[in-house]
Scaffold this motif. Structure first.
Motif, PDB file in Angstrom:
ATOM      1  N   PHE A 182     -11.280  24.131   6.696  1.00 34.11           N
ATOM      2  CA  PHE A 182     -11.593  23.155   7.746  1.00 34.11           C
ATOM      3  C   PHE A 182     -11.935  21.799   7.133  1.00 34.11           C
ATOM      4  CE2 PHE A 182     -14.471  20.906  10.552  1.00 34.11           C
ATOM      5  CZ  PHE A 182     -13.866  21.020  11.797  1.00 34.11           C
ATOM      6  N   LEU A 183     -12.721  21.805   6.074  1.00 31.40           N
ATOM      7  CA  LEU A 183     -13.117  20.550   5.435  1.00 31.40           C
ATOM      8  C   LEU A 183     -11.909  19.814   4.867  1.00 31.40           C
ATOM      9  CD1 LEU A 183     -16.338  21.706   3.545  1.00 31.40           C
ATOM     10  CD2 LEU A 183     -16.223  20.366   5.655  1.00 31.40           C
ATOM     11  N   ALA A 184     -10.972  20.553   4.286  1.00 36.24           N
ATOM     12  CA  ALA A 184      -9.783  19.925   3.707  1.00 36.24           C
ATOM     13  C   ALA A 184      -8.932  19.264   4.787  1.00 36.24           C
ATOM     14  CB  ALA A 184      -8.964  20.963   2.946  1.00 36.24           C
ATOM     15  N   VAL A 185      -8.751  19.943   5.908  1.00 33.54           N
ATOM     16  CA  VAL A 185      -7.962  19.374   7.009  1.00 33.54           C
ATOM     17  C   VAL A 185      -8.641  18.134   7.567  1.00 33.54           C
ATOM     18  CG1 VAL A 185      -7.110  19.784   9.339  1.00 33.54           C
ATOM     19  CG2 VAL A 185      -6.872  21.565   7.606  1.00 33.54           C
ATOM     20  N   GLY A 186      -9.966  18.213   7.745  1.00 37.09           N
ATOM     21  CA  GLY A 186     -10.700  17.062   8.270  1.00 37.09           C
ATOM     22  C   GLY A 186     -10.636  15.864   7.341  1.00 37.09           C
TER      23      GLY A 186
ATOM     24  N   THR B 180      -8.339  11.527   0.442  1.00 34.52           N
ATOM     25  CA  THR B 180      -8.599  12.904   0.876  1.00 34.52           C
ATOM     26  C   THR B 180      -9.445  13.647  -0.146  1.00 34.52           C
ATOM     27  OG1 THR B 180      -6.557  13.042   2.175  1.00 34.52           O
ATOM     28  CG2 THR B 180      -7.523  15.118   1.446  1.00 34.52           C
ATOM     29  N   GLU B 181      -9.105  13.496  -1.410  1.00 33.61           N
ATOM     30  CA  GLU B 181      -9.863  14.171  -2.465  1.00 33.61           C
ATOM     31  C   GLU B 181     -11.317  13.696  -2.490  1.00 33.61           C
ATOM     32  OE1 GLU B 181     -10.560  16.810  -5.612  1.00 33.61           O
ATOM     33  OE2 GLU B 181      -8.894  16.635  -4.181  1.00 33.61           O
ATOM     34  N   ILE B 182     -11.533  12.387  -2.327  1.00 34.41           N
ATOM     35  CA  ILE B 182     -12.896  11.840  -2.320  1.00 34.41           C
ATOM     36  C   ILE B 182     -13.694  12.401  -1.147  1.00 34.41           C
ATOM     37  CG2 ILE B 182     -14.230   9.716  -1.978  1.00 34.41           C
ATOM     38  CD1 ILE B 182     -11.970   8.235  -3.457  1.00 34.41           C
ATOM     39  N   LEU B 183     -13.122  12.340   0.049  1.00 36.94           N
ATOM     40  CA  LEU B 183     -13.834  12.805   1.242  1.00 36.94           C
ATOM     41  C   LEU B 183     -14.056  14.310   1.209  1.00 36.94           C
ATOM     42  CD1 LEU B 183     -12.049  10.657   3.996  1.00 36.94           C
ATOM     43  CD2 LEU B 183     -14.208  10.197   2.833  1.00 36.94           C
TER      44      LEU B 183
ATOM     45  N   LEU C  80     -16.978  15.200  -1.234  1.00 36.05           N
ATOM     46  CA  LEU C  80     -18.257  14.821  -0.625  1.00 36.05           C
ATOM     47  C   LEU C  80     -18.629  15.780   0.500  1.00 36.05           C
ATOM     48  CD1 LEU C  80     -17.787  10.950  -0.480  1.00 36.05           C
ATOM     49  CD2 LEU C  80     -19.514  12.146  -1.834  1.00 36.05           C
ATOM     50  N   ALA C  81     -17.668  16.085   1.359  1.00 39.42           N
ATOM     51  CA  ALA C  81     -17.936  16.971   2.493  1.00 39.42           C
ATOM     52  C   ALA C  81     -18.309  18.370   2.020  1.00 39.42           C
ATOM     53  CB  ALA C  81     -16.718  17.028   3.415  1.00 39.42           C
ATOM     54  N   ARG C  82     -17.653  18.852   0.991  1.00 38.07           N
ATOM     55  CA  ARG C  82     -17.951  20.194   0.496  1.00 38.07           C
ATOM     56  C   ARG C  82     -19.373  20.272  -0.061  1.00 38.07           C
ATOM     57  NH1 ARG C  82     -17.725  23.959  -3.616  1.00 38.07           N
ATOM     58  NH2 ARG C  82     -16.513  25.854  -3.164  1.00 38.07           N
ATOM     59  N   SER C  83     -19.769  19.274  -0.822  1.00 36.08           N
ATOM     60  CA  SER C  83     -21.121  19.275  -1.389  1.00 36.08           C
ATOM     61  C   SER C  83     -22.183  19.146  -0.297  1.00 36.08           C
ATOM     62  CB  SER C  83     -21.257  18.125  -2.389  1.00 36.08           C
ATOM     63  OG  SER C  83     -20.374  18.287  -3.472  1.00 36.08           O
TER      64      SER C  83
ATOM     65  N   ILE D 259       0.847  -1.192   0.000  1.00 37.91           N
ATOM     66  CA  ILE D 259       0.000   0.000   0.000  1.00 37.91           C
ATOM     67  C   ILE D 259       0.884   1.244   0.000  1.00 37.91           C
ATOM     68  CG2 ILE D 259      -1.662   1.350   1.343  1.00 37.91           C
ATOM     69  CD1 ILE D 259      -2.957  -1.191   2.249  1.00 37.91           C
ATOM     70  N   ASP D 260       0.680   2.086  -0.987  1.00 34.27           N
ATOM     71  CA  ASP D 260       1.398   3.361  -1.090  1.00 34.27           C
ATOM     72  C   ASP D 260       0.608   4.399  -0.287  1.00 34.27           C
ATOM     73  OD1 ASP D 260       2.585   5.743  -1.769  1.00 34.27           O
ATOM     74  OD2 ASP D 260       2.808   5.264  -3.887  1.00 34.27           O
ATOM     75  N   LEU D 261       1.001   4.602   0.964  1.00 35.28           N
ATOM     76  CA  LEU D 261       0.241   5.484   1.847  1.00 35.28           C
ATOM     77  C   LEU D 261       0.141   6.899   1.289  1.00 35.28           C
ATOM     78  CD1 LEU D 261       1.175   4.559   5.534  1.00 35.28           C
ATOM     79  CD2 LEU D 261      -1.063   4.473   4.449  1.00 35.28           C
ATOM     80  N   SER D 262       1.216   7.411   0.735  1.00 32.62           N
ATOM     81  CA  SER D 262       1.190   8.782   0.236  1.00 32.62           C
ATOM     82  C   SER D 262       0.141   8.955  -0.861  1.00 32.62           C
ATOM     83  CB  SER D 262       2.574   9.173  -0.294  1.00 32.62           C
ATOM     84  OG  SER D 262       2.542  10.473  -0.840  1.00 32.62           O
ATOM     85  N   ALA D 263       0.160   8.052  -1.841  1.00 27.65           N
ATOM     86  CA  ALA D 263      -0.794   8.153  -2.955  1.00 27.65           C
ATOM     87  C   ALA D 263      -2.219   7.881  -2.494  1.00 27.65           C
ATOM     88  CB  ALA D 263      -0.398   7.178  -4.058  1.00 27.65           C
ATOM     89  N   ASP D 264      -2.404   6.863  -1.636  1.00 26.11           N
ATOM     90  CA  ASP D 264      -3.757   6.517  -1.182  1.00 26.11           C
ATOM     91  C   ASP D 264      -4.334   7.592  -0.271  1.00 26.11           C
ATOM     92  OD1 ASP D 264      -3.566   4.282  -2.658  1.00 26.11           O
ATOM     93  OD2 ASP D 264      -3.719   2.845  -1.021  1.00 26.11           O
ATOM     94  N   ASN D 265      -3.493   8.209   0.553  1.00 29.29           N
ATOM     95  CA  ASN D 265      -3.986   9.303   1.393  1.00 29.29           C
ATOM     96  C   ASN D 265      -4.468  10.470   0.539  1.00 29.29           C
ATOM     97  OD1 ASN D 265      -3.459   7.923   3.741  1.00 29.29           O
ATOM     98  ND2 ASN D 265      -1.547   8.982   4.198  1.00 29.29           N
TER      99      ASN D 265
END
Length: 642
Positions: free
Chosen positions: A507-511, A473-476, A479-482, A463-469
Motif C-alpha cells: 500500500f505504501l509503495a502504491v501511495g 517515489t523512492e524518497i516518499l 519516509l512513509a515506511r519508517s 524534466i524527465d518524468l520517468s526518472a523523476d517519478n
C-alpha cells in the motif's frame, strides 16, 4: 582508412551541417585541435582519465523490478557481458573505460552487439567512433550504422557491407541538441582546449630557450677582462648551488646586486594557463581540485566525503545514467535493468559508516550479515534476521493479527488508542520537508542547467518524468515506511499488541508512486506556464529559478505536512487493526470544523468499514477516497476500540 573516407566518402555533408567538427579545425590560438592533441593538455587528460577510470571501477549489477521490489538478476544471460567479460578479448571494466573515453573525447561511443543464432547477445565489441557513420533510411527514417573498421580494429560483424541496424549497435551519446550524434566536449570547447595547448607549448619553449638572467651585478665604470673573470668566478664559488644559498654576499668597488623577475607579459600568460585549467575542468563537469587545481576555494564541501559526494552526483552520475539507459535496450524488457553502484566512492569515515549501519539495523532494512558484507566480513550465525524498532524482536515474529489482542494479555495498556496529530511529530514533518525540498532543489538545478544550453526547450524536454517519478517515489516510500513503522508500533503497543510493517509495504509503495506522479505532473504544468513567456533567456531562467525557490520552501512544507498526516492516519489504523481493534470512532479536533466533519464526529464503525463524510466514504481522515475537498486542512483523528 577513416581519414580517406572523411576526405572522399559521404560524411562531408553531414559534418558540414553539424555543429563544429572535432577534427582539422584551427582555433584563435593557431592550434588545430584533435583528440590526440587535446589529450596532451594535462587538464583534458586528467578530466577524461578521472571520469573514465572512476566510472569503470564501480561495481555493476543487473536487477529486475517487480512493483516496488528490486531483486538481483545476475542469472540473466546478458549479465556476465556487462559485469565480467564483455567479449573474449575484453573484460567488463576495461570495456566501460573505453566507452566512457570515447564519449568524453568524441561525444559518441559505439558498441557492436554480437549475437548467437538464437538472437541472444554473446559479445560486446567497442568500435572507434571514427569508424562509424550514422545513416538514416530515407523511406522509413530508420537509423543504421555504417561500420568501416580500421586496420588495427576487429569485430565479428556479420552484416553485409558493414551496415548494422540499431538493435545490433549500442550508440552511447553525450549531451546533444538534436541530430543523431552527441556533441564532443572537446569539439564544442576547442578554443579553451587550443588555448591550453598553446599555453603549455609556450611555457615549455620559455624554459627551453629562455636566456633571462636570475639577477644582475652592476658596477660603476668598465671592468677589465681579469676583473670581470675574477668577479664572476668569485660569485659562482660563493653562491652557485642549493647548498650555498643565502650566504653572505660581499660586494666591492661599488658593485650592486639586482634580482630580475618575469616580464608582466610572461607572468600574465602563466595566469592564462592556470585559468584555462579551470575552464577545461568545467567543460567536463569535474571539480578543479580533483585534477590538481587547488589554488581556488571549492564549494563542493569541506571534507573528503562531501567532495566525493559532489563529484559522484554532479560529475559522474550523468555519464553513468546515459550508459545505463542505452545498455538497457539489450534486455528487451523494461523491468530488467543495469545499475552502477557508486557506494564505493561515497564511503565515509569509520564513525559515520557505523552510525549509518546502526540506523539501518534499527529500522529493519538491513541485516547484520548485509552490513558485514559491505565491510567484506564473513557472515555470522543468526545474522540474516531483520529487527524492528519497537522491541528489536525478529521482524515478523509477532502473532497473527487475530491473536494479537487476546483478552488478559499482560502487555495490554488500554482499551482505546488515538491517532497522533502531525503537531506531535515535528521531527517527521521536518524530515519530510528536508527530503522533498532537496529533491525540488536538485530538479531545479537540472532544469536551469538545461535552460542554459537550450533556452527555448519545452517543459517536457527539461524534466524527465520517468526518472523523476522513480526518484521521488523512492524518497516518499522510505519516509512513509519508517513513519508507519514507528506510529503503527506505538498504536499497537497502546492496545497491547504488536505491529508488522511489512504487511503495509504494498500500500505504501502504491501511495508513494501516485503522489510522486501527481507532484511531478504539477511541476511540469507549472514550469510550462512559467517559461512560456516569450522572454529573453535570462528572464526565462530567472522565472524558473524563482519557481523552484518557492517549491523548495512553501510547496515542500505543505507537501510534507500532508504526507505526514496521511501516513500517520494510515499507520495508526493498521497498527490498531493488527492488534485486534474491533471498532473506530471519528473525532473532530478543529474548533471550527467543516459541517461534514462535524456531522461525522462520534461516528463509530467496524475497523474494516468506512465512515460516511458528506457524500463520500473514507476509512480514515486524509483517505484519498474522501477527495481533495474533505482532505485539505483536515485535523480530525481516529479513536480505536478493542
Amino acid at each position: 582508412m577513416p581519414m580517406i573516407r572523411r576526405l572522399f566518402g559521404g560524411r562531408t555533408e553531414r559534418n558540414r551541417k553539424s555543429l563544429p567538427r572535432l577534427d582539422g579545425k584551427s582555433t584563435a590560438a593557431g592550434v588545430s585541435v584533435t583528440p590526440e592533441r587535446a589529450l596532451q593538455v594535462a587538464a583534458v587528460f586528467s578530466s577524461v582519465r578521472l571520469l573514465a577510470e572512476t566510472g569503470s571501477m564501480l561495481p555493476t549489477g543487473v536487477f529486475e523490478k517487480s512493483g516496488a521490489t528490486r531483486l538481483p538478476a545476475m542469472e540473466h544471460p546478458i549479465a556476465p557481458l556487462l559485469t565480467y567479460q564483455a567479449n573474449p578479448q575484453l573484460e567488463a571494466g576495461e570495456f566501460w573505460a573505453q566507452v566512457l573515453g570515447w564519449m568524453l573525447v568524441r561525444g559518441n561511443a559505439g558498441v557492436y552487439v554480437e549475437r548467437s543464432n538464437g538472437g541472444m547477445p554473446t559479445g560486446l565489441w567497442p568500435v572507434a567512433w571514427t569508424s562509424v557513420e550514422p545513416r538514416r533510411v530515407k523511406e522509413t527514417g530508420e537509423l543504421v550504422y555504417k561500420l568501416s573498421l580500421d586496420d588495427d580494429e576487429w569485430a565479428p560483424i556479420r552484416e553485409a557491407d558493414g551496415l548494422v541496424r540499431a538493435e545490433n549497435f549500442l550508440h552511447f551519446r553525450s549531451f546533444g541538441v538534436g541530430g543523431s550524434e552527441g556533441l564532443s566536449p572537446i569539439g564544442m570547447a576547442r578554443q579553451s582546449v587550443g588555448t591550453g595547448y598553446a599555453a603549455n607549448a609556450y611555457i615549455g619553449s620559455f624554459f627551453q630557450r629562455d636566456a633571462s638572467p636570475g639577477g644582475i651585478v652592476s658596477v660603476p665604470g668598465v671592468l677589465k677582462d681579469e676583473q670581470y673573470e675574477r668577479l664572476t668566478r668569485q660569485w659562482k664559488d660563493l653562491h652557485e648551488g642549493f647548498d650555498k644559498a643565502h650566504q653572505l654576499a660581499v660586494m666591492e668597488a661599488g658593485a650592486k646586486w639586482e634580482k630580475t623577475t618575469l616580464s608582466p607579459a610572461d607572468a600574465q600568460f602563466l595566469e592564462v594557463y592556470k585559468l584555462t585549467r579551470a575552464e577545461i575542468a568545467g567543460i567536463f563537469g569535474v571539480p578543479p581540485h580533483m585534477i590538481g587545481d587547488v589554488e581556488r576555494s571549492t564549494s563542493w564541501g569541506s571534507g573528503i566525503e562531501q567532495q566525493s559526494l559532489g563529484y559522484v552526483i554532479y560529475s559522474l552520475l550523468p555519464w553513468l545514467t546515459r550508459l545505463e539507459r542505452t545498455t538497457n535496450r539489450l534486455f528487451g524488457d523494461p523491468s530488467v535493468y543495469l545499475k552502477f553502484n557508486p557506494d564505493a566512492l561515497l564511503r565515509g569515515d569509520t564513525a559515520q559508516r557505523f552510525a549509518g549501519y546502526a540506523q539501518a539495523a534499527q529500522w529493519g532494512w538491513m541485516s547484520v550479515n548485509e552490513i558485514r558484507a559491505k565491510e567484506d566480513e564473513p557472515p555470522i550465525e543468526g545474522g540474516d534476521v531483520y529487527l524492528q524498532p519497537l522491541n528489536m524482536a525478529p521482524l515478523g515474529s509477532a502473532a497473527p493479527p487475530a491473536q494479537r489482542a487476546l483478552p488478559g494479555r499482560q502487555q495490554r495498556a488500554d482499551d482505546t488508542a488515538e491517532t497522533p496529530s502531525p503537531e506531535e511529530l515535528p521531527s517527521w514533518i521536518q524530515r519530510h520537508f528536508e527530503a522533498i525540498s532537496a529533491f525540488f532543489a536538485e530538479q531545479g538545478d537540472r532544469v536551469l542547467a538545461a535552460l542554459g544550453v537550450a533556452p527555448d526547450a519545452s517543459a517536457d524536454d527539461l524534466i524527465d518524468l520517468s526518472a523523476d517519478n522513480e526518484a521521488l517515489t523512492e524518497i516518499l516510500f522510505q519516509l512513509a515506511r519508517s513513519l508507519t513503522s514507528e506510529v503503527g508500533a506505538a498504536t499497537a503497543a497502546t492496545l497491547g499488541g504488536s505491529f508488522a510493517v511489512e504487511e503495509t509495504t504494498a500500500f505504501l509503495a502504491v501511495g508513494a508512486a501516485s503522489t510522486a506522479a501527481n507532484v511531478n505532473a504539477t511541476t511540469v504544468e507549472k514550469l510550462r506556464s512559467t517559461i512560456a513567456l516569450k522572454a529573453a533567456p535570462a528572464e526565462v531562467q530567472k522565472s524558473a529559478r524563482e519557481m523552484f525557490d518557492g517549491m523548495t520552501e512553501s510547496r515542500a512544507r505543505v507537501l510534507a505536512q500532508a504526507r505526514v498526516s496521511e501516513t500517520t492516519n494510515f499507520a495508526s489504523h493498521e497498527g490498531a487493526k493488527q492488534s485486534g481493534a474491533r471498532t473506530k470512532t471519528w473525532r473532530v479536533w478543529d474548533a471550527n470544523p467543516r459541517k461534514t466533519h462535524q456531522r461525522a464526529d462520534g461516528q463509530t464503525v467496524g475497523i474494516r468499514e468506512s465512515f460516511q463524510v458528506g457524500k463520500r466514504e473514507g476509512r480514515w481522515p486524509h483517505d484519498h477516497r474522501l477527495g481533495v475537498d474533505e482532505i485539505a486542512g483536515c485535523t480530525c483523528r481516529l479513536q480505536f476500540n478493542l
